[in-house]
Enzyme design. Structure first.
Site: not given
Ligand code: PLP
Length: 331
Positions: A66-67
């Site tokens: 989920q960067s």
């Protein structure tokens, strides 16, 4: 070095109705764009400029699944006509339905590879080998480290400190706070504080790893920047003020007091997320009280899309504070 400026200038606003012992201002870096947003955008304006100057045509970077950094990199790459490859750390199996930042990565056509946490520990080595493979195919790859945190990306936050300089002086701000996840934001702010000779405490709230780890990393980023860009300043490890105690059970694992803070701030029109800004804001409120500061700035580093990946935790927090609600309307 000149950045490729595509973000909007961000305001500093006082958070009204917060009921805190101090006046808390917020630097709205979450508003510097839509998909191009948050702290990563400031770093990428420099990193992508460097990639373009070197005539690279392909970007490789890495991060957790989920960067925010990876999502922002994909958007930049697309904007500037570059190919983008992401190495994303995944625990277990990928969910069938994409969400949050990953949904945007995939929608925008990033070339995604999942890597295990053990591989992620060797991320720099793996990215180099991956880049070699692309070079053999005739590509000109440019590797961006985790979080865009190196001496080039940090320049974006030197700029941010420059933007805040007059406000800090005029309002007699005592401290500036930010979340620390890979260290580049704090490093850039620290370079700015030193260059501009600002009399403030720069407090970074760590959201993973340890104070020792980040002190060393931030120090190295600053030293490299000072050398490379002949900044003519000195930085010691004592200049780096980091605060621990708000990681909870680990990176990306929310906890009730943090979720309560997210819920509370949302009512005031400010959306924080559970990985970085939620923990940092909660930590800042406690620290401000302890230190008895009267005026501080919190840098909102963005990350709004990740809230969708935490829908379950955030739904429970809403139900706890506001009741289940949403009954059918009786006419
Ligand atoms: C929303 C958000 N805030 C803060 C941070 C931390 O910034 P840095 O990685 O520069 O320490 C990150 C990324 O790591 C982020 O995505």
């Amino acid at each position: 070095m000149k950045p490729l400026k595509i973000t909007l200038k961000t305001p500093i606003e006082e958070i009204q109705r917060l009921r805190s012992t101090a006046k808390i201002y917020i630097k709205r870096d979450d508003l510097n764009g839509l998909l191009i947003s948050g702290n990563k955008a400031r770093k990428l304006e420099y990193l992508i400029a460097d990639a373009k100057n070197r005539n690279c045509d392909t970007i490789i970077t890495c991060g957790p699944v989920q960067s925010n950094h990876c999502r922002t990199t994909v958007v930049f790459a697309q904007h500037f006509g570059l190919e983008c490859h992401l190495l994303l750390r995944l625990h277990g199996k990928q969910r069938k339905i994409y969400t949050g930042n990953l949904l945007i990565d995939r929608l925008l056509g990033a070339k995604v590879h999942y890597i295990t946490p053990a591989q992620y520990d060797r991320r720099n080595e793996i990215m180099k080998a991956y880049a070699n493979g692309l070079s053999k195919k005739g590509k000109k790859p440019y590797i961006i480290p985790e979080g865009g945190s190196n001496e080039i990306g940090a320049l974006g936050y030197l700029d941010c400190m420059k933007e805040m300089k007059n406000f800090i002086k005029e309002e007699k701000i005592e401290a500036v706070y930010c979340a620390v996840g890979s260290g580049g934001t704090y490093a850039g702010l620290l370079l700015g504080k030193k260059i501009l000779n600002l009399n403030i405490d720069l407090n970074g709230i760590i959201i993973c790893d340890t104070i020792e780890f980040f002190k060393e990393k931030i120090y190295k980023i600053c030293e490299t920047a000072i050398d490379k860009f002949t900044m003519g300043i000195e930085i010691g490890e004592d200049d780096i003020n980091l605060i621990d105690g708000y990681v909870g059970e680990g990176y990306g694992i929310p906890y009730p007091a943090e979720l309560k803070t997210i819920s509370r701030l949302a009512k005031l029109g400010i959306i924080l997320e559970p990985v970085y800004t939620g923990k940092a804001f909660y930590g800042m409120l406690n620290h401000v009280r302890k230190r008895k500061y009267k005026k501080v700035i919190f840098i909102h580093t963005g990350g709004i899309f990740s809230i969708f990946a935490f829908a379950k935790d955030i739904t429970s927090a809403i139900k706890r504070t506001r009741g289940v609600g949403g009954k059918e309307l009786r006419e």
